[in-house]
Design a protein around this motif. Structure first.
Motif, PDB file in Angstrom:
ATOM      1  N   LYS A   1       0.846  -1.193   0.000  1.00  0.00           N
ATOM      2  CA  LYS A   1       0.000   0.000   0.000  1.00  0.00           C
ATOM      3  C   LYS A   1       0.881   1.242   0.000  1.00  0.00           C
ATOM      4  CE  LYS A   1      -3.831   2.397   0.586  1.00  0.00           C
ATOM      5  NZ  LYS A   1      -4.933   2.349  -0.393  1.00  0.00           N
ATOM      6  N   THR A   2       0.602   2.160  -0.915  1.00  0.00           N
ATOM      7  CA  THR A   2       1.353   3.415  -0.965  1.00  0.00           C
ATOM      8  C   THR A   2       0.389   4.575  -0.810  1.00  0.00           C
ATOM      9  OG1 THR A   2       2.938   2.375  -2.437  1.00  0.00           O
ATOM     10  CG2 THR A   2       2.958   4.764  -2.396  1.00  0.00           C
ATOM     11  N   PHE A   3       0.738   5.528   0.059  1.00  0.00           N
ATOM     12  CA  PHE A   3      -0.022   6.778   0.176  1.00  0.00           C
ATOM     13  C   PHE A   3       0.843   7.869  -0.449  1.00  0.00           C
ATOM     14  CE2 PHE A   3      -1.430   4.435   4.031  1.00  0.00           C
ATOM     15  CZ  PHE A   3      -2.798   4.429   3.803  1.00  0.00           C
ATOM     16  N   GLY A   4       0.474   8.387  -1.607  1.00  0.00           N
ATOM     17  CA  GLY A   4       1.312   9.372  -2.291  1.00  0.00           C
ATOM     18  C   GLY A   4       2.680   8.762  -2.558  1.00  0.00           C
ATOM     19  N   ALA A   5       3.731   9.399  -1.990  1.00  0.00           N
ATOM     20  CA  ALA A   5       5.075   8.858  -2.184  1.00  0.00           C
ATOM     21  C   ALA A   5       5.460   7.913  -1.045  1.00  0.00           C
ATOM     22  CB  ALA A   5       6.074  10.007  -2.254  1.00  0.00           C
ATOM     23  N   GLN A   6       4.583   7.777  -0.045  1.00  0.00           N
ATOM     24  CA  GLN A   6       4.916   7.007   1.166  1.00  0.00           C
ATOM     25  C   GLN A   6       4.482   5.542   1.036  1.00  0.00           C
ATOM     26  OE1 GLN A   6       6.475   8.122   4.091  1.00  0.00           O
ATOM     27  NE2 GLN A   6       6.451   5.928   4.568  1.00  0.00           N
ATOM     28  N   LYS A   7       5.467   4.644   1.071  1.00  0.00           N
ATOM     29  CA  LYS A   7       5.142   3.220   1.037  1.00  0.00           C
ATOM     30  C   LYS A   7       4.781   2.784   2.459  1.00  0.00           C
ATOM     31  CE  LYS A   7       6.707  -0.087  -2.199  1.00  0.00           C
ATOM     32  NZ  LYS A   7       7.739  -0.634  -3.017  1.00  0.00           N
TER      33      LYS A   7
ATOM     34  N   GLY B   1       7.407  -0.543   6.763  1.00  0.00           N
ATOM     35  CA  GLY B   1       6.383  -1.136   5.901  1.00  0.00           C
ATOM     36  C   GLY B   1       6.610  -2.600   5.577  1.00  0.00           C
ATOM     37  N   ARG B   2       7.741  -3.137   6.014  1.00  0.00           N
ATOM     38  CA  ARG B   2       8.024  -4.552   5.736  1.00  0.00           C
ATOM     39  C   ARG B   2       7.885  -5.388   6.997  1.00  0.00           C
ATOM     40  NH1 ARG B   2      10.316  -5.353   0.752  1.00  0.00           N
ATOM     41  NH2 ARG B   2      10.705  -7.498   1.308  1.00  0.00           N
ATOM     42  N   LEU B   3       7.505  -6.652   6.808  1.00  0.00           N
ATOM     43  CA  LEU B   3       7.479  -7.568   7.938  1.00  0.00           C
ATOM     44  C   LEU B   3       8.852  -8.220   7.995  1.00  0.00           C
ATOM     45  CD1 LEU B   3       4.562  -9.363   9.129  1.00  0.00           C
ATOM     46  CD2 LEU B   3       6.510 -10.805   8.851  1.00  0.00           C
ATOM     47  N   VAL B   4       9.630  -7.881   9.014  1.00  0.00           N
ATOM     48  CA  VAL B   4      11.032  -8.325   8.995  1.00  0.00           C
ATOM     49  C   VAL B   4      11.246  -9.687   9.651  1.00  0.00           C
ATOM     50  CG1 VAL B   4      12.081  -6.044   8.732  1.00  0.00           C
ATOM     51  CG2 VAL B   4      11.587  -6.897  11.014  1.00  0.00           C
ATOM     52  N   GLN B   5      10.350 -10.068  10.561  1.00  0.00           N
ATOM     53  CA  GLN B   5      10.491 -11.389  11.182  1.00  0.00           C
ATOM     54  C   GLN B   5       9.194 -11.745  11.893  1.00  0.00           C
ATOM     55  OE1 GLN B   5      13.930 -11.710  13.761  1.00  0.00           O
ATOM     56  NE2 GLN B   5      13.807 -13.951  13.851  1.00  0.00           N
ATOM     57  N   SER B   6       8.832 -13.026  11.876  1.00  0.00           N
ATOM     58  CA  SER B   6       7.670 -13.463  12.660  1.00  0.00           C
ATOM     59  C   SER B   6       7.954 -14.828  13.257  1.00  0.00           C
ATOM     60  CB  SER B   6       6.413 -13.504  11.793  1.00  0.00           C
ATOM     61  OG  SER B   6       6.559 -14.482  10.790  1.00  0.00           O
ATOM     62  N   GLY B   7       7.287 -15.127  14.365  1.00  0.00           N
ATOM     63  CA  GLY B   7       7.486 -16.420  15.018  1.00  0.00           C
ATOM     64  C   GLY B   7       7.088 -16.330  16.473  1.00  0.00           C
ATOM     65  N   HIS B   8       7.478 -17.352  17.253  1.00  0.00           N
ATOM     66  CA  HIS B   8       7.177 -17.361  18.685  1.00  0.00           C
ATOM     67  C   HIS B   8       7.985 -16.250  19.361  1.00  0.00           C
ATOM     68  CE1 HIS B   8       6.954 -18.692  22.851  1.00  0.00           C
ATOM     69  NE2 HIS B   8       5.833 -19.286  22.477  1.00  0.00           N
TER      70      HIS B   8
END
Ligand SMILES: Nc1ncnc2c1ncn2[C@@H]1O[C@H](COP(=O)(O)OP(=O)(O)OP(=O)(O)O)[C@@H](O)[C@H]1O
Length: 352
Positions: free
Chosen positions: A11-17, A212-219
């Motif tokens: 999703k981008t708002f204007g120039a903002q990701k 804006g990115r999901l850098v890590q997921s887990g327990h």
């Protein structure tokens, strides 16, 4: 089984990701916490799941039903998703009972009965039913908001920083109460927060966002012990990061020789220890081991964080000052000569 599946959402708002290719699976019945610094995209993601925002790309599936993809989008009111915003957003001109019963199809005695049950489930006294929102504390308003969302028997509950306005003691009590309540109701929950200790304690799945990115997921315990990178390590708690040379399951660094889980890797790397993995003992400086001097003592009641300066550093670019956690009452004062030892293994960045 997954309740919610997010695939390549952007999703981008204007120039903002705001969201950049986010994919995440949320298991049925789980408590997933999305954590990240301000502006990392947490609220945008939550609002997209609720149906208040639409992605430029990607898809979103709940219990096998596609809510959004390239061709269509189910509107928010048809999603059966509960949403508790940061401020509770109660209707100011309605009593507690009217707020909770807002979307209930029941009438008469059955309606009153259901409202009282919902109030009871969020630990609100029945005699508050006729109060107005402005006559409630922040914690009580949050509970009304939660009861109102639960009244809809949601397939998924979204909580956007629901405890942020509460003071520390109430915050932790509310967190436990809400966790118990949602678990008993078997509702899959996603909570958004920028508070790392709240995230670690509430989650059974933790998802870390940055830019804006999901850098890590887990327990949560795995993310705390084995973060992907230094930024995530520091975001989830205090961390001691040192350059090291890895060889045969050992890291050679300014602390001496430290055990690591290196999966056969050898060479130069950054290693990480949590301050509570470092043990400190007051000793004469001529005994063998890793020597240091306490330079600062930060007393916080039951714990104490010490800044210590290492006496001798074998590395070319020595790390002189590190943090150690000690029990509050027995922490040595600034100026003490101490010896450090390491509990457990250090984490090597870049190997997970
Ligand atoms: N409606 C909008 N119009 C323009 N930019 C927006 C809009 N909504 C969000 N953004 C931008 O998108 C980025 C992500 O915002 P978002 O509110 O999702 O972050 P957040 O992680 O929830 O932050 P916080 O913890 O401060 O609430 C930010 O840079 C924000 O300024």
């Amino acid at each position: 089984m997954n309740a919610l599946e997010l695939l390549n959402l952007s999703k981008t708002f204007g120039a903002q990701k705001a969201l950049d290719d986010v994919s995440l699976n949320v298991p049925t019945g789980s408590r997933t916490v999305i954590v990240g610094p301000s502006g990392s995209g947490k609220t945008t993601l939550l609002r997209m799941i609720a149906g208040f925002e639409f992605p430029d790309r990607g898809s979103l599936t709940l219990n096998g039903q596609t809510l959004v993809d390239r061709t269509h989008a189910v509107p928010a009111y048809q999603r059966q998703i509960g949403y508790v915003p940061q401020d509770g957003a109660l209707f100011p001109h309605m009593t507690v009972a009217a707020n909770i019963g807002f979307g209930l199809a029941l009438t008469g005695a059955a309606r009153t009965q259901r409202i009282l049950e919902l109030m009871d489930s969020v630990a609100l006294d029945a005699n508050m039913a006729n109060r107005w929102p402005h006559e409630l504390s922040g914690g009580q308003q949050q509970r009304v908001s939660l009861a109102r969302a639960l009244a809809q028997q949601p397939r998924l509950m979204l909580l956007d920083e629901p405890f942020s306005a509460l003071d520390t003691g109430l915050r932790s009590a509310m967190r436990k109460m809400v966790a118990r309540l949602l678990e008993a109701a078997g509702v899959t929950t996603i909570l958004v927060t920028h508070d790392q200790s709240e995230a670690l304690s509430f989650a059974d799945q933790l998802a870390v966002m940055r830019g804006g990115r999901l850098v890590q997921s887990g327990h949560p315990m795995d993310l705390y012990r084995y973060p992907n990178d230094e930024q995530t390590a520091h975001f989830l708690g205090e961390a001691v990061v040192l350059p090291a040379r890895i060889e045969a399951g050992w890291a050679h660094c300014d602390l001496g020789q430290v055990a690591v889980n290196s999966n056969g890797f050898s060479g130069a790397a950054q290693i990480m220890l949590r301050p509570e993995q470092l043990q400190i003992a007051e000793v004469p400086t001529d005994s063998p081991g890793c020597h240091a001097t306490v330079t600062e003592r930060d007393f916080a009641g039951n714990t104490c964080t010490l800044t210590v300066e290492l006496s001798a550093s074998p590395a070319q670019d020595p790390v002189r000052s590190i943090l150690v956690r000690s029990t509050g009452m027995h922490a040595p004062p600034a100026g003490s000569a101490v010896q450090l030892s390491v509990l457990g293994a250090a984490h090597v960045f870049g190997l997970n």
